[in-house]
Design a protein around this motif. Structure first.
Motif, PDB file in Angstrom:
ATOM      1  N   VAL A  74      21.767  83.200 102.912  1.00 35.15           N
ATOM      2  CA  VAL A  74      21.218  82.318 103.672  1.00 35.15           C
ATOM      3  C   VAL A  74      21.110  81.052 102.840  1.00 35.15           C
ATOM      4  CG1 VAL A  74      19.953  83.723 105.146  1.00 35.15           C
ATOM      5  CG2 VAL A  74      18.922  82.916 103.177  1.00 35.15           C
ATOM      6  N   ASP A  75      21.050  79.698 103.662  1.00 33.36           N
ATOM      7  CA  ASP A  75      21.033  78.526 102.834  1.00 33.36           C
ATOM      8  C   ASP A  75      19.603  78.320 101.956  1.00 33.36           C
ATOM      9  OD1 ASP A  75      20.355  75.894 102.209  1.00 33.36           O
ATOM     10  OD2 ASP A  75      21.320  74.991 103.913  1.00 33.36           O
ATOM     11  N   PRO A  76      19.664  78.102 100.856  1.00 36.43           N
ATOM     12  CA  PRO A  76      18.492  77.978  99.856  1.00 36.43           C
ATOM     13  C   PRO A  76      17.393  77.290 100.569  1.00 36.43           C
ATOM     14  CG  PRO A  76      20.336  77.984  98.506  1.00 36.43           C
ATOM     15  CD  PRO A  76      20.959  77.931 100.013  1.00 36.43           C
ATOM     16  N   LYS A  77      17.632  76.182 101.292  1.00 30.28           N
ATOM     17  CA  LYS A  77      16.862  75.474 102.056  1.00 30.28           C
ATOM     18  C   LYS A  77      15.839  76.181 102.959  1.00 30.28           C
ATOM     19  CE  LYS A  77      19.009  71.174 101.380  1.00 30.28           C
ATOM     20  NZ  LYS A  77      19.477  69.763 101.827  1.00 30.28           N
ATOM     21  N   THR A  78      16.284  77.364 103.418  1.00 30.58           N
ATOM     22  CA  THR A  78      15.463  78.392 104.389  1.00 30.58           C
ATOM     23  C   THR A  78      14.328  78.649 103.430  1.00 30.58           C
ATOM     24  OG1 THR A  78      17.409  79.133 104.969  1.00 30.58           O
ATOM     25  CG2 THR A  78      15.325  80.267 105.474  1.00 30.58           C
ATOM     26  N   LEU A  79      14.345  78.650 102.146  1.00 33.75           N
ATOM     27  CA  LEU A  79      13.017  79.326 101.235  1.00 33.75           C
ATOM     28  C   LEU A  79      12.051  77.960 100.826  1.00 33.75           C
ATOM     29  CD1 LEU A  79      14.407  82.587  99.857  1.00 33.75           C
ATOM     30  CD2 LEU A  79      12.870  82.236 102.092  1.00 33.75           C
ATOM     31  N   GLU A  80      12.659  76.895 101.079  1.00 36.89           N
ATOM     32  CA  GLU A  80      12.104  75.697 100.425  1.00 36.89           C
ATOM     33  C   GLU A  80      10.625  75.603 100.737  1.00 36.89           C
ATOM     34  OE1 GLU A  80      12.978  70.998  99.925  1.00 36.89           O
ATOM     35  OE2 GLU A  80      13.484  71.988 101.730  1.00 36.89           O
ATOM     36  N   GLY A  81       9.919  75.906 101.753  1.00 35.14           N
ATOM     37  CA  GLY A  81       8.422  75.864 101.879  1.00 35.14           C
ATOM     38  C   GLY A  81       7.854  77.282 101.128  1.00 35.14           C
ATOM     39  N   TRP A  82       8.594  78.143 101.134  1.00 39.45           N
ATOM     40  CA  TRP A  82       7.953  79.293 100.057  1.00 39.45           C
ATOM     41  C   TRP A  82       8.115  78.945  98.791  1.00 39.45           C
ATOM     42  CZ3 TRP A  82      10.807  83.311  97.413  1.00 39.45           C
ATOM     43  CH2 TRP A  82       9.820  84.318  96.978  1.00 39.45           C
ATOM     44  N   PHE A  83       9.175  78.247  98.386  1.00 44.19           N
ATOM     45  CA  PHE A  83       9.022  77.753  97.015  1.00 44.19           C
ATOM     46  C   PHE A  83       7.924  76.823  96.516  1.00 44.19           C
ATOM     47  CE2 PHE A  83      13.491  79.061  96.931  1.00 44.19           C
ATOM     48  CZ  PHE A  83      13.581  80.183  96.202  1.00 44.19           C
ATOM     49  N   LYS A  84       7.485  75.906  97.362  1.00 38.78           N
ATOM     50  CA  LYS A  84       6.797  74.872  97.480  1.00 38.78           C
ATOM     51  C   LYS A  84       5.086  75.631  97.446  1.00 38.78           C
ATOM     52  CE  LYS A  84       9.023  71.037  99.337  1.00 38.78           C
ATOM     53  NZ  LYS A  84       9.056  70.007 100.580  1.00 38.78           N
ATOM     54  N   TYR A  85       5.001  76.635  98.240  1.00 37.76           N
ATOM     55  CA  TYR A  85       3.950  77.343  98.354  1.00 37.76           C
ATOM     56  C   TYR A  85       3.619  78.127  96.651  1.00 37.76           C
ATOM     57  CZ  TYR A  85       0.687  81.355  98.996  1.00 37.76           C
ATOM     58  OH  TYR A  85      -0.317  82.308  99.017  1.00 37.76           O
ATOM     59  N   ILE A  86       4.618  78.685  96.267  1.00 40.55           N
ATOM     60  CA  ILE A  86       4.513  79.206  95.097  1.00 40.55           C
ATOM     61  C   ILE A  86       4.313  78.301  93.837  1.00 40.55           C
ATOM     62  CG2 ILE A  86       5.871  80.469  93.190  1.00 40.55           C
ATOM     63  CD1 ILE A  86       7.495  81.853  95.378  1.00 40.55           C
ATOM     64  N   GLU A  87       4.882  77.045  93.946  1.00 38.67           N
ATOM     65  CA  GLU A  87       4.312  75.865  92.930  1.00 38.67           C
ATOM     66  C   GLU A  87       2.896  75.730  92.947  1.00 38.67           C
ATOM     67  OE1 GLU A  87       5.955  74.330  90.467  1.00 38.67           O
ATOM     68  OE2 GLU A  87       8.095  75.075  91.015  1.00 38.67           O
ATOM     69  N   GLN A  88       2.510  75.584  94.412  1.00 36.89           N
ATOM     70  CA  GLN A  88       1.196  74.855  94.583  1.00 36.89           C
ATOM     71  C   GLN A  88       0.062  76.349  94.242  1.00 36.89           C
ATOM     72  OE1 GLN A  88       1.113  73.647  98.752  1.00 36.89           O
ATOM     73  NE2 GLN A  88       2.188  71.825  98.043  1.00 36.89           N
ATOM     74  N   SER A  89       0.281  77.437  94.840  1.00 39.22           N
ATOM     75  CA  SER A  89      -0.467  78.458  94.649  1.00 39.22           C
ATOM     76  C   SER A  89      -0.707  79.022  93.146  1.00 39.22           C
ATOM     77  CB  SER A  89       0.048  79.734  95.586  1.00 39.22           C
ATOM     78  OG  SER A  89       0.981  80.271  95.097  1.00 39.22           O
ATOM     79  N   GLU A  90       0.249  78.787  92.623  1.00 41.14           N
ATOM     80  CA  GLU A  90       0.296  79.377  90.864  1.00 41.14           C
ATOM     81  C   GLU A  90      -0.209  78.173  90.056  1.00 41.14           C
ATOM     82  OE1 GLU A  90       0.552  82.283  89.916  1.00 41.14           O
ATOM     83  OE2 GLU A  90       1.075  83.021  91.962  1.00 41.14           O
ATOM     84  N   ALA A  91      -0.010  76.661  90.505  1.00 42.84           N
ATOM     85  CA  ALA A  91      -0.608  75.641  89.840  1.00 42.84           C
ATOM     86  C   ALA A  91      -2.193  75.691  90.104  1.00 42.84           C
ATOM     87  CB  ALA A  91      -0.081  74.464  90.489  1.00 42.84           C
ATOM     88  N   SER A  92      -2.603  75.974  91.149  1.00 44.62           N
ATOM     89  CA  SER A  92      -4.176  76.008  91.202  1.00 44.62           C
ATOM     90  C   SER A  92      -4.675  77.105  90.669  1.00 44.62           C
ATOM     91  CB  SER A  92      -4.449  76.259  92.710  1.00 44.62           C
ATOM     92  OG  SER A  92      -3.968  77.439  93.336  1.00 44.62           O
ATOM     93  N   LYS A  93      -4.189  78.224  90.118  1.00 50.64           N
ATOM     94  CA  LYS A  93      -4.761  79.238  89.515  1.00 50.64           C
ATOM     95  C   LYS A  93      -4.821  79.314  87.625  1.00 50.64           C
ATOM     96  CE  LYS A  93      -3.327  82.384  92.852  1.00 50.64           C
ATOM     97  NZ  LYS A  93      -2.220  83.637  93.412  1.00 50.64           N
ATOM     98  N   LYS A  94      -4.219  78.334  87.325  1.00 49.58           N
ATOM     99  CA  LYS A  94      -4.317  77.863  85.919  1.00 49.58           C
ATOM    100  C   LYS A  94      -5.643  77.239  85.567  1.00 49.58           C
ATOM    101  CE  LYS A  94       0.528  78.062  84.869  1.00 49.58           C
ATOM    102  NZ  LYS A  94       1.463  77.558  84.093  1.00 49.58           N
TER     103      LYS A  94
END
Length: 94
Positions: A74-94
């Motif tokens: 699948v096109d990697p852009k399909t998971l772009e929202g998921w990757f953004k969620y990971i970036e934001q959720s993991e940033a808030s846990k630090k």
């Protein structure tokens, strides 16, 4: 080009489901599955992310989604929202 922090992706996958992480030089392959993923897709599913290290990021080159044991690229852009969620959720846990 889709990028995600390697550290944040590793933290997320290590606690959110079953995963494997394979690094060979600059190449990284991450395989991930979880009950949540299976609930969304309605069957046994796995996401395989293939990319290259660039600094502290993974540049996603290919995404393979396997549902019911049948792989589909699948096109990697399909998971772009998921990757953004990971970036934001993991940033808030630090």
């Amino acid at each position: 080009m889709i990028r995600v922090s390697i550290d944040k992706l590793r933290m997320f996958t290590s606690k959110a489901g079953l995963y494997s992480w394979d690094e060979s030089g600059e190449k990284v392959i991450v395989a991930f599955s979880s009950l949540s993923l299976e609930e969304v897709l309605g069957e046994n599913a796995e996401i395989r992310i293939i990319g290259s290290k660039e600094g502290s990021d993974l540049v996603v080159e290919k995404v393979i989604l396997s549902r019911g044991g049948i792989p589909e690229e699948v096109d990697p852009k399909t998971l772009e929202g998921w990757f953004k969620y990971i970036e934001q959720s993991e940033a808030s846990k630090k």
